[in-house]
Design an enzyme around this catalytic site. Structure first.
Site, PDB file in Angstrom:
ATOM      1  N   ASP A  92       0.808  -1.209   0.000  1.00  0.00           N
ATOM      2  CA  ASP A  92       0.000   0.000   0.000  1.00  0.00           C
ATOM      3  C   ASP A  92       0.848   1.269   0.000  1.00  0.00           C
ATOM      4  O   ASP A  92       2.019   1.248   0.396  1.00  0.00           O
ATOM      5  CB  ASP A  92      -0.917   0.022   1.232  1.00  0.00           C
ATOM      6  CG  ASP A  92      -1.903  -1.136   1.245  1.00  0.00           C
ATOM      7  OD1 ASP A  92      -2.269  -1.602   0.157  1.00  0.00           O
ATOM      8  OD2 ASP A  92      -2.285  -1.573   2.347  1.00  0.00           O
ATOM      9  N   LYS A  93       0.236   2.353  -0.390  1.00  0.00           N
ATOM     10  CA  LYS A  93       0.903   3.655  -0.458  1.00  0.00           C
ATOM     11  C   LYS A  93       1.607   4.014   0.846  1.00  0.00           C
ATOM     12  O   LYS A  93       2.748   4.482   0.848  1.00  0.00           O
ATOM     13  CB  LYS A  93      -0.137   4.729  -0.807  1.00  0.00           C
ATOM     14  CG  LYS A  93       0.378   6.156  -0.790  1.00  0.00           C
ATOM     15  CD  LYS A  93      -0.759   7.130  -1.044  1.00  0.00           C
ATOM     16  CE  LYS A  93      -0.298   8.573  -0.910  1.00  0.00           C
ATOM     17  NZ  LYS A  93      -1.419   9.533  -1.076  1.00  0.00           N
TER      18      LYS A  93
END
Length: 308
Positions: free
Chosen positions: A140-141
């Site tokens: 994820d970011k």
């Protein structure tokens, strides 16, 4: 130019979804990429275009039209990379916080892909399509840590197969709300799309995919617990969903908890620390460790000092 692949359905494929059937037959393509090809109207059964949920029948005649790869309209960018390891087949990077792994519509710059395109030039696998050159898995970011980039299709196929059979070692570090009762445990709960919020994942007994997370307590604090999580499977948001499901969401995670993020955090405290796999061409097991990011170390020091 188009590449056309034709095959007939065999008994063991009968009643499978067409997208799953194709992913079994052509295991070098991701399921999501196959679904896009189907959505674009390039998959025919008995000369009739079908949808991804079509269930195949014995002796169905499948025609799969695969567009030739085109150069992505994604600019290579000279973005610094924290490289843990590199050779002719693979690149292991330590992804920073607040960096998206691959471009998406409306977000074509500043991603890890832009950075590796600049660094690797033309040496990236193309199996996952023009938007994800070199990308075989993602985090994820706001998750930091180790990520494998594949420089050629042979390496991509090898790593993808290891991911498929769950033979890759993936150990994460996280800090969660609350004091976990047991020193270690296993969460075995299927994960799928949230029934009411398509941007979220959830425990989904009906439509979810099998998901298993092993967790181990590393250190306890008054209101928080520092843990290691080892993935047996790799579902989207797996650790975040699983830990939230047992009442211990990750601190900083605003998606899977309503609790306010303490310590002025931005995003979840989750770090992909260890990754281990069989090297695609050397055939030997290799393991790499991404050091904890500064924000994570500082937070641990704050929590340790609060115990004194």
């Amino acid at each position: 130019m188009m590449n056309e692949i034709v095959f007939e359905i065999t008994p063991e494929m009968e009643d499978e979804r067409i997208d799953k059937c194709i992913s079994t037959f052509i295991d070098s393509l991701s399921r999501s990429y196959i679904q896009k090809i189907i959505k674009d109207g390039n998959v025919y059964v008995n000369d009739k275009a079908v949808k991804a949920n079509y269930k195949v029948k014995m002796e169905d005649y499948v025609r799969f039209i695969l567009p030739d790869s085109v150069e992505p309209d994604i600019p290579p960018q000279d973005i610094p990379l924290d490289i843990i390891y590199e050779d002719k087949d693979i690149l292991i990077v330590n992804k920073p916080k607040n960096m998206v792994v691959h471009p998406a519509p409306g977000h074509y710059e500043g991603t890890l892909v832009n950075a590796v395109m600049f660094h690797c030039k033309d040496d990236l696998s193309g199996i996952n399509g023009v938007m994800r050159p070199g990308i075989v898995h993602r985090i994820d970011k706001d998750t930091t840590g180790s990520l494998i980039i594949c420089k050629n299709d042979e390496a991509h196929n090898s790593i993808a197969e290891q991911l498929k059979i769950h033979s890759i070692t993936r150990k994460y570090r996280a800090i969660v709300f609350g004091n976990i009762k047991n020193d270690e445990g296993i969460i075995n709960a299927p994960i799928g799309r949230h029934p009411n919020d398509r941007k979220k994942m959830a425990i989904n007994e009906r439509n979810g995919k099998p998901a298993i997370t092993h967790y181990k307590v590393l250190e306890r604090f008054d209101k928080y617990t520092y843990i290691e999580c080892q993935l047996e499977t790799g579902r989207t948001h797996q650790i975040r969903v699983h830990m939230s499901s047992i009442g211990h969401p990750l601190i900083g995670d605003t998606v899977y908890t309503n609790q306010k993020a303490p310590f002025h955090l931005e995003g979840q405290t989750l770090h992909a620390m260890v990754i281990g796999f069989e090297h695609p061409s050397k055939g030997e097991y290799m393991e790499f460790e991404a050091p904890l990011p500064d924000y994570f170390e500082k937070l641990l020091n704050i929590l340790r000092n609060s115990k004194k």
